[in-house]
Motif scaffolding. Sequence first.
Motif, mmCIF file in Angstrom:
data_model
loop_
_atom_site.group_PDB
_atom_site.id
_atom_site.type_symbol
_atom_site.label_atom_id
_atom_site.label_comp_id
_atom_site.label_asym_id
_atom_site.label_seq_id
_atom_site.Cartn_x
_atom_site.Cartn_y
_atom_site.Cartn_z
ATOM 1 N N PRO A 87 31.300 -122.676 40.864
ATOM 2 C CA PRO A 87 30.984 -124.111 40.857
ATOM 3 C C PRO A 87 29.882 -124.500 39.880
ATOM 4 O O PRO A 87 29.725 -125.688 39.565
ATOM 5 N N ALA A 88 29.107 -123.540 39.391
ATOM 6 C CA ALA A 88 28.042 -123.855 38.433
ATOM 7 C C ALA A 88 28.597 -123.950 37.016
ATOM 8 O O ALA A 88 29.411 -123.127 36.600
ATOM 9 N N LEU A 89 28.159 -124.969 36.280
ATOM 10 C CA LEU A 89 28.377 -125.039 34.840
ATOM 11 C C LEU A 89 27.058 -124.627 34.208
ATOM 12 O O LEU A 89 26.051 -125.329 34.328
ATOM 13 N N SER A 90 27.052 -123.476 33.561
ATOM 14 C CA SER A 90 25.809 -122.904 33.073
ATOM 15 C C SER A 90 25.995 -122.422 31.639
ATOM 16 O O SER A 90 26.854 -121.578 31.377
ATOM 17 N N HIS A 94 22.110 -126.037 33.314
ATOM 18 C CA HIS A 94 22.614 -125.361 34.510
ATOM 19 C C HIS A 94 22.713 -126.404 35.611
ATOM 20 O O HIS A 94 21.710 -126.964 36.044
ATOM 21 N N ARG A 95 23.941 -126.667 36.056
ATOM 22 C CA ARG A 95 24.131 -127.625 37.148
ATOM 23 C C ARG A 95 25.368 -127.244 37.945
ATOM 24 O O ARG A 95 26.321 -126.671 37.396
ATOM 25 N N ALA A 133 28.760 -130.333 26.849
ATOM 26 C CA ALA A 133 27.475 -129.688 27.132
ATOM 27 C C ALA A 133 27.077 -128.745 26.003
ATOM 28 O O ALA A 133 25.903 -128.665 25.616
ATOM 29 N N ILE A 134 28.049 -128.023 25.450
ATOM 30 C CA ILE A 134 27.756 -127.140 24.316
ATOM 31 C C ILE A 134 27.377 -127.964 23.091
ATOM 32 O O ILE A 134 26.420 -127.640 22.374
#
Length: 224
Positions: A17-20, A34-35, A48-49
């Motif tokens: 579940p984390a987008l890091s 990191h969220r 995000a990148i």
Amino acid sequence: MSQPLAQRTLIIDCATPALSIALFDGDRLIEATHRELGRGHAEALLPAIAALPEGGRADAILVNIGPGSFTGVRVGLAAARALGFAWQVPISGYGCLDLVAAIARTELAPTEPFAVTMVGGHGEIFWADAASPVTPDGPPLTVRSTPIDELAASLNVGLLVGSGAQTLVDAGARGQAVPLLPDARAVVRLPVTQRTRPPVPDYGRGADAKPMAALSKPRPAPVR
């Protein structure tokens, strides 16, 4: 334990579940995000990148290869491969549970073996026995997938970490539960041997989807 990266490296982690994501220059963290998204990694990852300095441009890419969310693993690998091709840079992988174990060793400092557990879907948990500390050339953890009730009844460790930890304690497992998700900023805590794996998915078990041929039933012969 910290082992600097050899070059400017983009870390992509969306197998849970984390987008890091993180951008390193050697052992220096340039910037990171990191969220905990839950869902929507496919829509959120590339923006995000792109928001990183210089669009996240790096000399190498490291990506979480799983096991974890089937969709998240695929999204992360697809992005890594696309950027690797566009930038003409090498891609390597690391295991989801290896990184969670590395975080636990640093933040919780267990003195005894512990279990790393991640929700695997279909009523199962991805898990591995982890020792503390790990040697600098320690191999990747041996990950298994086991039904929740069966695993809760058989585990005998004092510490369970990861997204499946509380689920197992609720199901009757002994030990303290500490929820943890992988964090791209912690990848330098991995032994080099654990972050140089081939960039191929490790799903941990069989695919959710079945081939159409396996689902279709033979049709009866026509009556003549």
